[in-house]
Motif scaffolding. Structure first.
Motif, PDB file in Angstrom:
ATOM      1  N   LEU A 265      34.447  46.643  42.322  1.00 17.89           N
ATOM      2  CA  LEU A 265      34.983  47.006  41.005  1.00 17.89           C
ATOM      3  C   LEU A 265      35.082  45.804  40.070  1.00 17.89           C
ATOM      4  O   LEU A 265      34.752  45.894  38.895  1.00 17.89           O
ATOM      5  N   GLN A 266      35.550  44.691  40.603  1.00 20.86           N
ATOM      6  CA  GLN A 266      35.923  43.595  39.713  1.00 20.86           C
ATOM      7  C   GLN A 266      34.882  42.494  39.597  1.00 20.86           C
ATOM      8  O   GLN A 266      34.882  41.763  38.619  1.00 20.86           O
ATOM      9  N   VAL A 267      34.049  42.368  40.604  1.00 21.15           N
ATOM     10  CA  VAL A 267      33.099  41.267  40.568  1.00 21.15           C
ATOM     11  C   VAL A 267      31.680  41.785  40.425  1.00 21.15           C
ATOM     12  O   VAL A 267      30.974  41.482  39.467  1.00 21.15           O
TER      13      VAL A 267
ATOM     14  N   GLY B 251      42.307  46.602  55.151  1.00 20.72           N
ATOM     15  CA  GLY B 251      42.338  45.407  54.296  1.00 20.72           C
ATOM     16  C   GLY B 251      40.940  45.011  53.865  1.00 20.72           C
ATOM     17  O   GLY B 251      40.685  44.739  52.685  1.00 20.72           O
TER      18      GLY B 251
ATOM     19  N   PHE C 154      39.482  47.525  51.377  1.00 24.27           N
ATOM     20  CA  PHE C 154      40.081  47.324  50.049  1.00 24.27           C
ATOM     21  C   PHE C 154      39.470  46.129  49.331  1.00 24.27           C
ATOM     22  O   PHE C 154      39.135  46.191  48.154  1.00 24.27           O
ATOM     23  N   ILE C 155      39.320  45.040  50.068  1.00 23.53           N
ATOM     24  CA  ILE C 155      38.781  43.849  49.417  1.00 23.53           C
ATOM     25  C   ILE C 155      37.319  44.089  49.006  1.00 23.53           C
ATOM     26  O   ILE C 155      36.895  43.686  47.928  1.00 23.53           O
TER      27      ILE C 155
ATOM     28  N   ARG D 252      36.049  47.014  48.192  1.00 20.71           N
ATOM     29  CA  ARG D 252      36.096  47.903  47.026  1.00 20.71           C
ATOM     30  C   ARG D 252      36.488  47.115  45.766  1.00 20.71           C
ATOM     31  O   ARG D 252      35.922  47.309  44.698  1.00 20.71           O
ATOM     32  N   LEU D 253      37.456  46.216  45.920  1.00 20.73           N
ATOM     33  CA  LEU D 253      37.881  45.394  44.784  1.00 20.73           C
ATOM     34  C   LEU D 253      36.753  44.479  44.337  1.00 20.73           C
ATOM     35  O   LEU D 253      36.536  44.268  43.146  1.00 20.73           O
ATOM     36  N   PHE D 254      36.020  43.957  45.297  1.00 24.27           N
ATOM     37  CA  PHE D 254      34.890  43.097  44.965  1.00 24.27           C
ATOM     38  C   PHE D 254      33.877  43.889  44.144  1.00 24.27           C
ATOM     39  O   PHE D 254      33.354  43.421  43.136  1.00 24.27           O
TER      40      PHE D 254
END
Ligand SMILES: [Zn+2]
Lengths: 426, 650
Positions: free
Chosen positions: B24-26, B14, B17-18, B20-22
């Protein structure tokens, strides 16, 4: 009547609420990812999202049915359910329908059913049943082999139907076995083999062998009882080299071209720029599109139905395996981390409940549920973000599709039923 | 412990993932920009580019449709060699061109459109239009090109070219393949003329097909047409100037002193502006640009910096009066030059002596001006301070710095000050005798023809000028106030009259009496400038440049002009005649001194220009013979009427 009501309140509402949140949020994302043209109504059954709404309706009917059975039923009939599921898988070879090269569907009128989605809970039931038998001892080779056979049969059948992704899911049971007494050494061996395989592919056999030799020598030097250990260490080393060689051989000759390319892309093995360019257009196309969609969402996303890549259908299979990229584009980091947190909470909740079970059957089954959900969650989201190689499996409760949704619902709600019954077992 | 394995793994995954998302997206995500979103097709709607009119309302530049073949490399379907051959034939390119162009376009971007073959002819378009569908990934884009209604004034009008990468990076307005003003008025008034292109956002699918308008077209914009402009150029005078400049190199700049409007801006040799339109533009532009002998793209009226020679003497006269170091009547002796002790610092020609200011200007006496100049510099405690005072006066005439106007090119010229010589000789290790060349417009002083024209405009106005500019009127706009506000020189008005009288006498009894125009009171000043070139690293002298400045009439002048002819020898020989003719043309509208006109049209300096490249020894100035041409151009056949006649043959 009063008794009946009290019984309802014993269901673990946290699990149910997490399930409902995932189901609901998933539906809106399927709507974004699958609508064609203007959205006239949320219940337009000409569109895929309308069909999914019917699946959701049937899901609730299914939940009522599951919960209406006595908890004991699942334990008593575990073997029968498993047998039926295996027969359904075998039947595919005769009655199955080819869809995208995988022979894993039954066609009933205009409906299609994918039995592999139902084989998961059946296998979990069978594993729970076998392990909870008083005579079973997971530390013995005999029982290890038998329980391995229970998962090996569906895995093999599914693999033979060309659905490699669903086969990998059965590795989830390792967590169950480990929890129920499988020796530590298996964990160490499993981890070592994974690392070894990656090293062998990424850096070649020679470097891997040298690294292994160094590590094995160090382990030997720190060993207290050195007598007779030399031979043992040499055997391990020989096995290590042989395994690396085997992995390389399997990668080069055992895999299908697209599988090989997916691994090559993940480990960045391809050096030829022309070939890499070609791979980017074929094997990596989905991944690149999905990563771009996710990253274009930014912090708060472009808004519901506003994703330009989603609307333009840039990500193939977006409503099924790549549904998470819709969340990324339209709901941004806020939405994606929300989904990740929901999944983590759900799995942790199931684990917590499993540990609290008095009966071993319920505990093992609960563990099976958590493990299967975990593997799906990890592989699906990991793949969509490019953290692991492309493996086509759905995101539980989220992806479009009736079989998947029902399979996961049955899996989860049998456990909800078992859990609600734990007090009665006294 | 066994209970914890799955639990910790779940939480770990978890977190990964967060993270990696941070990322990619932020972290890795810049703000959403619809122009970088390749799911949205941007379709541009180009507005009409503004027309250009001359001061008399004559249309100079209009538009014509053009058709570009565009390519989206990713969408190009594989073609067999026969198909490629057919396609190449239609486009009139070779197979090699085809491969190169496709590779270049792919290199720029496989998914964005690139121009493949720009600016098809109407005929090619008609044929290709039928067949382009067969070639997937290619399409025809209709665009508007310039259509020149004249073949004069290439340097004035400028041209359009494809915008380069650097501009695209710096200015979000432009996209690859857009046209942008490259020179002349097209460049300086680009934003006025171009208007604003409209844009349509269209949602694409992954097969690049249009699905429909993005957000129901709420973000789309309509094109705003470019504005028409009227320029200050009188195209008849410009054409006449270009005719006179034929077979010569140099520049003419004519200004209306009462407004600073540029009436004509001639450079020779020039070229037909139509050469820089259409498919041949790039090829033609490189040939013009790479012609390092004729330098047709070098605007000699704006960019050529020469020592101005004698015309600069009048500035020294004015500074002398303002600094109160000389009176109008004070006489100086000239002994065929100026002597410092027994050393002759500068020579002079034969004339009556001693002479006062009027004679000094009319006879262009070097000794007179060295006397005045030395008094100015030596008036102050040290020469440096004296030079700074002198330089400030000179600069107030628009010399020694960029004019800061609306022309696409320009040069600052040079007015040296005290610091300049401190750097050259060491602090205070020089005096007025070191730098007497400045007295007669030689030495370190340099100016461009437009600066000289502006300088005489300021003299004609008796002490002020308007920044020379080319814009007269923009549809629905007022022009920049810096062009309508007078700039005053540091010289008091009363000092101008004697100097103007001196320049008038240049025509009456001085060096320009043979080029008088009956009925027009012209004030002028001749000049020559020595010049050198390196031939096989030997400094070699060439025939002097011919320079002339003038304004007319004497009171309330209507025209101020500077003419510069390379290697034309003395000022009255080429430049003076041309200046007189231009003045007559502007004021009377026709030529009475047809003798002067015929002389200019029949005499060529082309042989003179070939000398340094001939590899043979040659003679200069008085020993050089003038070239006469039999079959000369006249106003009847040049240049408005005969479309094919251009100075530079390609
Ligand atoms: Zn003299």
């Amino acid at each position: 009547m009063l008794r009946e009501n009290q019984r309802h309140f014993k269901f673990d509402w946290i699990t149910v609420i997490l399930f409902l949140l995932l189901l609901g949020f998933g539906y809106f994302n399927i709507m974004s990812a699958s609508h064609v043209g203007e959205i006239t109504s949320y219940f337009d059954t000409d569109q895929l999202y309308g069909k999914h709404l019917i699946f959701i309706g049937l899901t609730f009917a299914l939940i009522v049915i599951i919960l209406s059975f006595e908890a004991k039923f699942y334990e008593q009939f575990a073997s029968v359910i498993y047998l039926v599921a295996m027969l359904a898988l075998i039947g595919l070879f005769i009655f199955g329908k080819d869809v995208n090269g995988a022979r894993s569907w039954y066609g009933i009128g205009s409906m299609t059913i994918q039995p592999s989605e139902f084989a998961k809970f059946a296998t979990a039931l069978a594993v729970a049943k076998y392990i909870s038998d008083l005579q079973t001892n997971m530390t013995t080779i005999k029982d290890q082999l038998r329980v391995a056979a229970i998962i090996f049969i569906p895995a093999l059948l599914i693999l033979l139907q060309n659905d490699a992704g669903s086969t990998i899911v059965y590795l989830a049971f390792f967590f169950v076995f480990y929890r129920e007494g499988l020796q530590q050494v298996y964990l160490i061996i499993a981890l070592s083999l994974i690392i070894l395989a990656v090293l062998a592919l990424k850096f070649g056999i020679l470097i891997t062998a040298i690294a292994a030799a160094v590590i094995i020598t160090i382990v030997y030097l720190f060993r207290k009882k050195k007598r007779g250990a030399v031979l043992q260490h040499i055997i391990v080393l020989i096995f290590t080299v042989a395994f690396s060689y085997g992995v390389k051989l399997f990668y080069e000759h055992g895999l299908k071209a697209h599988q090989q390319n997916r691994i090559s892309l993940w480990l960045r093995l391809e050096k030829d720029p022309a070939k890499l360019e070609r791979m980017k257009k074929v094997e990596a196309y989905n991944l690149i599109q999905s990563e771009q969609a996710i990253s274009s969402g930014g912090i708060s996303g472009k808004g519901f139905l506003q994703g330009t890549r989603t609307t333009g259908k840039f990500v193939p299979e977006q409503h099924t395996d790549y549904i998470f990229s819709t969340v990324g584009e339209e709901w941004g980091f806020v939405g994606t981390s929300f989904v990740v947190i929901l999944f983590v909470l759900l799995i942790v909740r199931v684990l917590y409940l499993a540990e609290a079970q008095k009966s071993q059957f319920s505990r093992v089954y609960g563990y099976g549920v958590a493990s299967i959900l975990f593997v799906h969650f990890t592989i699906n989201i990991g793949m969509v973000m490019g953290l692991i190689p492309t493996v086509g499996i759905p995101l539980p409760f989220f992806s479009y599709g009736g079989s998947g949704l029902w399979g996961f619902t049955i899996l989860l709600f049998i456990f909800v039923k078992l859990d609600s019954n734990k007090i009665n077992e006294w | 412990m066994r209970k914890l394995l799955l639990l910790t793994t779940v939480i770990l995954v978890g977190l990964v993932f967060i993270a990696r998302l941070f990322y990619l997206q932020v972290y890795d995500n810049t703000a959403y920009n619809i122009f970088e979103d390749n799911a949205i097709r941007k379709v541009y709607n180009y507005p009409k580019r503004g027309y250009v009119y001359d001061r008399n309302g004559k249309l100079l530049v209009a538009n014509q449709p053009s058709y570009d073949v565009m390519v989206i490399p990713r969408e190009v379907a594989p073609l067999d060699s026969l198909q490629i051959e057919e396609f190449c034939n239609l486009l009139k390119i070779t197979r090699e061109d085809y491969d190169n162009k496709l590779e270049k376009a792919t290199h720029y971007s496989p998914r964005l459109p690139s121009p493949f073959v720009p600016q098809l002819s109407k005929k090619d378009y008609a044929v290709l239009q039928e067949k382009i569908r067969k070639f997937e990934g290619f399409y025809i884009l209709k665009r508007s090109l310039r259509s020149y209604q004249t073949n004069i004034g290439a340097n004035v009008l400028g041209d359009l070219g494809e915008v380069n990468r650097k501009t695209i990076e710096n200015d979000a307005y432009y996209t690859l393949g857009d046209l942008i003003g490259k020179q002349g008025i097209e460049k300086t008034y680009e934003e006025t003329l171009r208007g604003v292109k409209g844009i349509k956002f269209i949602q694409k699918d992954r097969f690049n097909k249009n699905i429909g308008p993005f957000k129901e077209g709420t973000l789309d914009t309509l094109p705003q047409p470019g504005k028409d402009v009227t320029i200050t150029i009188d195209s008849d005078l410009q054409a006449y100037g270009e005719l006179l400049m034929k077979h010569k190199r140099g520049g003419i700049v004519a200004i209306d002193p009462s407004s600073g409007e540029i009436l004509a801006m001639v450079t020779g040799p020039s070229y037909n502006p139509n050469l820089l339109v259409g498919r041949e533009r790039n090829k033609n532009f490189s040939s013009l640009f790479l012609d390092k002998v004729n330098k047709p793209t070098f605007d000699r009226g704006l960019q050529a910096q020469y020592p101005p020679g004698s015309p600069f003497k009048v500035i020294n006269a004015l500074i002398g009066l303002q600094e109160n170091v000389v009176t109008v009547d004070e006489k100086f002796t000239c002994r065929m030059g100026y002597y410092y002790g027994s050393r002759r610092l500068t020579g002079c020609h034969h004339h009556r002596s001693p002479i006062a200011m009027n004679g000094g200007i009319a006879q262009s006496c070097n000794a007179y001006f060295v006397n005045v100049y030395r008094r100015i510099v030596d008036k102050y405690d040290d020469a440096g301070e004296g030079m700074n005072v002198w330089a400030n006066h000179a600069k107030s005439f628009g010399l020694g710095n960029f004019l800061n106007n609306d022309l696409s090119v320009g040069q600052p010229g040079r007015i040296p000050d005290g610091d300049y010589y401190d750097r050259q000789y060491g602090d205070n290790r020089w005096g007025s005798t070191y730098i007497v060349s400045n007295a007669i417009g030689q030495g370190e002083v340099e100016a461009t023809p437009i600066q000289l024209a502006n300088m005489v405009a300021a003299i004609g106005n008796r002490g002020y000028y308007y920044t020379p500019h080319i814009i007269k009127n923009i549809e629905g706009e007022t022009i920049d106030s810096k062009y309508t506000t007078p700039k005053y020189t540091t010289i008091d008005k009363k000092h101008f009259e004697p100097v103007v009288q001196g320049m008038f006498d240049v025509y009456n009894e001085g060096t320009a009496k043979h080029i008088r125009i009956p009925g027009i009171d012209i004030c002028g000043k001749t000049g020559t400038a020595e010049n050198f070139i390196k031939i096989d690293s030997v400094k070699t002298q060439l025939t002097d440049h011919s320079i002339f400045v003038a304004f007319a009439p004497k009171d309330n002048p209507k025209i101020a002009i500077a003419v510069f002819v390379e290697n034309g020898y003395w000022g009255g020989r080429f430049a003076g005649k041309m200046a007189s003719l231009m003045i007559e043309k502007h004021i009377k509208g026709h030529i009475t001194r047809t003798d002067l006109e015929k002389w200019i049209l029949t005499h060529s300096l082309e042989d003179e220009y070939k000398k340094p490249y001939s590899g043979e020894p040659f003679k200069i100035n008085g020993e050089s013979r003038l070239q006469v041409i039999e079959n000369y151009a006249t106003e009847e056949n040049y240049p408005l009427k005969n479309q094919n006649q251009i100075d530079v043959k390609l």
